[in-house]
Design a protein around this motif. Structure first.
Motif, PDB file in Angstrom:
ATOM      1  N   SER A 204       0.800  -1.290  -0.151  1.00  0.00           N
ATOM      2  CA  SER A 204       0.123  -0.064  -0.060  1.00  0.00           C
ATOM      3  C   SER A 204       0.944   1.160  -0.106  1.00  0.00           C
ATOM      4  CB  SER A 204      -0.882  -0.046   1.109  1.00  0.00           C
ATOM      5  OG  SER A 204      -1.590  -1.059   1.263  1.00  0.00           O
ATOM      6  N   VAL A 205       2.011   1.222   0.748  1.00  0.00           N
ATOM      7  CA  VAL A 205       2.681   2.311   0.772  1.00  0.00           C
ATOM      8  C   VAL A 205       3.401   2.594  -0.657  1.00  0.00           C
ATOM      9  CG1 VAL A 205       5.009   3.298   1.697  1.00  0.00           C
ATOM     10  CG2 VAL A 205       3.339   2.158   3.374  1.00  0.00           C
ATOM     11  N   HIS A 206       3.998   1.401  -1.237  1.00  0.00           N
ATOM     12  CA  HIS A 206       4.369   1.722  -2.512  1.00  0.00           C
ATOM     13  C   HIS A 206       3.344   2.299  -3.527  1.00  0.00           C
ATOM     14  CE1 HIS A 206       4.989   0.052  -6.675  1.00  0.00           C
ATOM     15  NE2 HIS A 206       6.216   0.494  -6.545  1.00  0.00           N
ATOM     16  N   GLN A 207       2.264   1.726  -3.407  1.00  0.00           N
ATOM     17  CA  GLN A 207       0.914   2.172  -4.223  1.00  0.00           C
ATOM     18  C   GLN A 207       0.761   3.710  -4.017  1.00  0.00           C
ATOM     19  OE1 GLN A 207      -3.679   1.629  -3.340  1.00  0.00           O
ATOM     20  NE2 GLN A 207      -2.713  -0.503  -4.167  1.00  0.00           N
TER      21      GLN A 207
ATOM     22  N   THR B 104      -2.429  -3.845  -8.054  1.00  0.00           N
ATOM     23  CA  THR B 104      -3.234  -3.143  -7.315  1.00  0.00           C
ATOM     24  C   THR B 104      -3.620  -1.753  -7.789  1.00  0.00           C
ATOM     25  OG1 THR B 104      -1.318  -2.485  -5.651  1.00  0.00           O
ATOM     26  CG2 THR B 104      -2.794  -4.417  -5.278  1.00  0.00           C
ATOM     27  N   SER B 105      -4.348  -0.997  -7.112  1.00  0.00           N
ATOM     28  CA  SER B 105      -4.635   0.458  -7.626  1.00  0.00           C
ATOM     29  C   SER B 105      -5.529   1.065  -6.348  1.00  0.00           C
ATOM     30  CB  SER B 105      -5.448   0.557  -8.804  1.00  0.00           C
ATOM     31  OG  SER B 105      -6.943   0.065  -8.768  1.00  0.00           O
ATOM     32  N   THR B 106      -5.236   2.356  -6.179  1.00  0.00           N
ATOM     33  CA  THR B 106      -6.192   3.190  -5.385  1.00  0.00           C
ATOM     34  C   THR B 106      -7.600   3.334  -5.591  1.00  0.00           C
ATOM     35  OG1 THR B 106      -5.563   5.409  -6.587  1.00  0.00           O
ATOM     36  CG2 THR B 106      -4.089   4.515  -4.598  1.00  0.00           C
ATOM     37  N   ILE B 107      -8.410   3.826  -4.856  1.00  0.00           N
ATOM     38  CA  ILE B 107      -9.675   4.106  -5.000  1.00  0.00           C
ATOM     39  C   ILE B 107      -9.963   5.512  -4.501  1.00  0.00           C
ATOM     40  CG2 ILE B 107     -10.450   2.952  -3.038  1.00  0.00           C
ATOM     41  CD1 ILE B 107     -12.676   3.269  -6.054  1.00  0.00           C
ATOM     42  N   ASN B 108     -10.195   6.316  -5.420  1.00  0.00           N
ATOM     43  CA  ASN B 108     -10.244   7.987  -5.243  1.00  0.00           C
ATOM     44  C   ASN B 108      -9.104   8.475  -4.579  1.00  0.00           C
ATOM     45  OD1 ASN B 108     -12.905   8.107  -6.133  1.00  0.00           O
ATOM     46  ND2 ASN B 108     -13.758   7.303  -4.205  1.00  0.00           N
ATOM     47  N   GLY B 109      -8.049   7.675  -4.662  1.00  0.00           N
ATOM     48  CA  GLY B 109      -6.769   8.275  -4.317  1.00  0.00           C
ATOM     49  C   GLY B 109      -6.136   7.607  -3.090  1.00  0.00           C
ATOM     50  N   ARG B 110      -7.208   6.603  -2.480  1.00  0.00           N
ATOM     51  CA  ARG B 110      -6.774   5.954  -1.182  1.00  0.00           C
ATOM     52  C   ARG B 110      -6.399   4.697  -1.411  1.00  0.00           C
ATOM     53  NH1 ARG B 110     -12.383   6.001   2.051  1.00  0.00           N
ATOM     54  NH2 ARG B 110     -10.932   5.641   3.875  1.00  0.00           N
ATOM     55  N   VAL B 111      -5.285   4.229  -0.768  1.00  0.00           N
ATOM     56  CA  VAL B 111      -4.513   3.093  -0.968  1.00  0.00           C
ATOM     57  C   VAL B 111      -5.458   1.766  -0.457  1.00  0.00           C
ATOM     58  CG1 VAL B 111      -2.093   4.058  -0.767  1.00  0.00           C
ATOM     59  CG2 VAL B 111      -3.076   3.141   1.161  1.00  0.00           C
ATOM     60  N   ARG B 112      -5.385   0.704  -1.004  1.00  0.00           N
ATOM     61  CA  ARG B 112      -5.882  -0.365  -0.686  1.00  0.00           C
ATOM     62  C   ARG B 112      -5.403  -1.735  -1.301  1.00  0.00           C
ATOM     63  NH1 ARG B 112     -11.100  -1.123  -4.898  1.00  0.00           N
ATOM     64  NH2 ARG B 112      -9.785  -0.542  -6.780  1.00  0.00           N
ATOM     65  N   TRP B 113      -5.748  -2.835  -0.741  1.00  0.00           N
ATOM     66  CA  TRP B 113      -5.222  -4.226  -1.076  1.00  0.00           C
ATOM     67  C   TRP B 113      -6.396  -4.730  -1.884  1.00  0.00           C
ATOM     68  CZ3 TRP B 113      -1.587  -6.585  -2.753  1.00  0.00           C
ATOM     69  CH2 TRP B 113      -1.509  -8.148  -2.939  1.00  0.00           C
ATOM     70  N   ARG B 114      -6.245  -6.062  -2.054  1.00  0.00           N
ATOM     71  CA  ARG B 114      -7.461  -6.888  -2.814  1.00  0.00           C
ATOM     72  C   ARG B 114      -8.290  -7.607  -1.865  1.00  0.00           C
ATOM     73  NH1 ARG B 114      -5.497  -6.444  -8.009  1.00  0.00           N
ATOM     74  NH2 ARG B 114      -7.307  -7.941  -8.851  1.00  0.00           N
ATOM     75  N   GLY B 115      -9.112  -8.424  -2.617  1.00  0.00           N
ATOM     76  CA  GLY B 115     -10.003  -9.241  -2.198  1.00  0.00           C
ATOM     77  C   GLY B 115     -10.699  -8.674  -0.819  1.00  0.00           C
ATOM     78  N   VAL B 116     -10.690  -9.439   0.358  1.00  0.00           N
ATOM     79  CA  VAL B 116     -11.431  -9.080   1.446  1.00  0.00           C
ATOM     80  C   VAL B 116     -10.828  -7.759   1.931  1.00  0.00           C
ATOM     81  CG1 VAL B 116     -12.058 -11.311   2.202  1.00  0.00           C
ATOM     82  CG2 VAL B 116      -9.721 -10.304   2.824  1.00  0.00           C
TER      83      VAL B 116
ATOM     84  N   ILE C 110      -2.001   6.411   6.920  1.00  0.00           N
ATOM     85  CA  ILE C 110      -2.033   7.856   6.367  1.00  0.00           C
ATOM     86  C   ILE C 110      -2.633   7.960   4.983  1.00  0.00           C
ATOM     87  CG2 ILE C 110      -0.844   9.934   5.819  1.00  0.00           C
ATOM     88  CD1 ILE C 110       0.841   9.494   8.102  1.00  0.00           C
ATOM     89  N   LEU C 111      -2.030   6.847   4.063  1.00  0.00           N
ATOM     90  CA  LEU C 111      -2.444   6.779   2.901  1.00  0.00           C
ATOM     91  C   LEU C 111      -3.773   6.333   2.414  1.00  0.00           C
ATOM     92  CD1 LEU C 111       1.101   5.832   1.351  1.00  0.00           C
ATOM     93  CD2 LEU C 111       0.063   7.999   1.177  1.00  0.00           C
ATOM     94  N   THR C 112      -4.205   5.450   3.487  1.00  0.00           N
ATOM     95  CA  THR C 112      -5.646   5.216   3.343  1.00  0.00           C
ATOM     96  C   THR C 112      -6.543   6.199   3.734  1.00  0.00           C
ATOM     97  OG1 THR C 112      -5.991   4.478   5.885  1.00  0.00           O
ATOM     98  CG2 THR C 112      -5.097   2.744   4.251  1.00  0.00           C
ATOM     99  N   GLN C 113      -6.258   7.312   4.317  1.00  0.00           N
ATOM    100  CA  GLN C 113      -7.044   8.417   4.677  1.00  0.00           C
ATOM    101  C   GLN C 113      -8.109   7.977   5.360  1.00  0.00           C
ATOM    102  OE1 GLN C 113      -7.978  10.977   1.077  1.00  0.00           O
ATOM    103  NE2 GLN C 113      -6.268  10.233   0.079  1.00  0.00           N
TER     104      GLN C 113
END
Length: 460
Positions: free
Chosen positions: A126-129, A186-198, A244-247
């Motif tokens: 997520s940090v890299h993303q 992986t990709s962000t959603i509205n600029g917010r980091v995330r992982w996959r699946g659950v 922080i990056l997840t907002q």
């Protein structure tokens, strides 16, 4: 302990989701393969007398929750029974295997270390993303046939979503987003980091990353080496940055709770000051603000009100397992209310009994083994599980985590800790007593009443 390899691989699979970022893994039945390996190993351990199966304190209540979920689903929505049965069965089996496969602290440490590594893995990705470049994502079918979960990057840079439609190479039939693209597709959603699946929800990612932090503290307490000190510092930095990056405002609260419980319980006022100092940058930098945050808060209040309405419609049995969204277009975003709305008072009591006993295991151990160098490992891991689970309890107040794999993994870890302590001290016992039942009933009634008063005060 032949069951451990299968259980560890199962944990890695649940967090890592390899079938969602590599087409070569899509057709391989990893879930059932690792489940089968774990059960086969457990059977061999029992047959050869290597382990003695000890029932964890939460087991009977987990069985009640499991059977009640199956029963309510069968009654309320028989058409969805097959998929729902598999889902809750995997959740229960995951808890059972983690809680009952390790015989002693050596096995428990391996399980806790696996959860720590996977928590750091998703936080690191997520940090890299969060610092990667913006690219156009075509929201077409992704791995597994699901449309729009992550999208497919086409390599074109962008600054705004409109750029993806106006630049050369755009597919006129595709829907595009402009997001940061990270590792493992992986990709962000509205600029917010995330992982996959659950863990594709940024809030769930923030919770999952934050609650593994105390395990790095426990490893350092077990062996105060330079390598483990570096692990603690890296864990703090990576997890705080990811939150922080997840907002995520809920993620901020979880991170602060984990540090607060750990350092206050362990070091008193000095620990409180240190925990506040560490958490302060995250509280200042993370979280959303402004109109988006206000809209999110208003939406969640409305959902809480709808959850109470659903319970009023089905006051005895609840609406049924996984049936909340049959009555409202969004899920509850509150694990406690979701348990009540879907499972009714009985189901909520059994589910909160698991939470209560998970806390009681650590608290009882910390009190019973407060002194003595020979009990240092018990104190270290009990403190780590307590701090992480307190963060979990805060986080799931804002998330639909009632049956989430991560929550039930922690139920299992606490059970594994109990069995490990039991191996050292056979007289160690944790159970739900009469006074505990009274506290649970009053706590559940008080929580539901508080939610009702809050939503009414907001005009819902």
């Amino acid at each position: 302990m032949l069951a451990l390899p299968g259980v560890i691989l199962l944990i890695i699979f649940i967090y890592g989701r390899p079938q969602e970022w590599d087409e070569r893994f899509e057709s391989l039945p990893f879930l059932y393969l690792w489940l089968g390996l774990a059960f086969m190993g457990m059977g061999l351990d029992l047959a050869m007398g290597k382990v003695r199966l000890k029932a964890t304190p939460q087991l009977r209540w987990a069985i009640v929750v499991y059977l009640w979920c199956v029963f309510t689903l069968m009654v309320r929505n028989p058409a969805a029974f097959s998929g729902g049965f598999v889902s809750i069965s995997v959740t229960f089996v995951l808890f059972f295997l983690i809680g009952h496969s390790a015989d002693g602290f050596a096995g428990f440490r391996k399980l806790a270390a696996t959860v720590l590594i996977m928590g750091l893995f998703v936080a690191g990705v997520s940090v890299h993303q969060g610092f990667s470049s913006w690219q156009c994502l075509a929201m077409t079918e992704t791995i597994g046939g699901a449309r729009g979960e992550a999208g497919i990057p086409d390599g074109r840079p962008c600054e705004r979503r409109i750029d993806c439609y106006e630049q050369a190479g755009a597919n006129p039939d595709a829907e595009y987003l402009c997001e940061r693209v990270g590792l493992f597709k992986t990709s962000t959603i509205n600029g917010r980091v995330r992982w996959r699946g659950v863990l594709q929800d940024p809030n769930e990612l923030a919770l999952t990353a934050s609650i593994v932090l105390p395990f790095s503290f426990a490893l350092f307490e077990q062996k105060r080496s330079f390598t483990r000190a570096v692990l603690v510092l890296v864990s703090l930095l990576v997890i705080a940055t990811a939150v922080i990056l997840t907002q995520s405002r809920g993620g901020q609260l979880v991170f602060a709770t984990v540090l607060g419980v750990y350092f206050v319980k362990k070091y008193g006022i000095r620990g409180a000051l240190f925990g506040a100092l560490v958490a302060m940058p995250l509280m200042l930098l993370g979280g959303r603000a402004g109109g988006e945050a206000d809209e999110s808060a208003s939406e969640r209040t409305e959902i809480l009100s709808e959850g109470l309405n659903i319970y009023r419609m089905f006051p005895l049995m609840g609406a049924g397992f996984r049936q909340f969204t049959e009555h409202h277009w969004l899920t509850a975003h509150n694990a406690y209310l979701l348990a009540l709305a879907e499972l009714g008072p009985l189901g909520m009591f059994a589910w909160t009994a698991m939470i209560y006993l998970t806390l009681k295991i650590s608290l009882t151990a910390l009190k019973r083994y407060e002194h003595g160098a020979q009990f240092a490992a018990i104190r270290a891991w009990s403190m780590a599980v307590l701090a992480g689970f307190c963060g979990m309890m805060v986080g799931i107040f804002f998330l639909s985590f009632t049956y989430h794999y991560v929550l039930w993994i922690y139920f299992g870890l606490a059970g594994s800790l109990y069995c490990s302590i039991k191996g050292v001290d056979p007289s160690f016992s944790v159970r739900l007593e009469r006074r505990d039942v009274l506290r649970l009933v009053l706590g559940n009634v008080g929580l539901v009443t508080a939610i009702a008063v809050y939503t009414k005060s907001k005009g819902y």
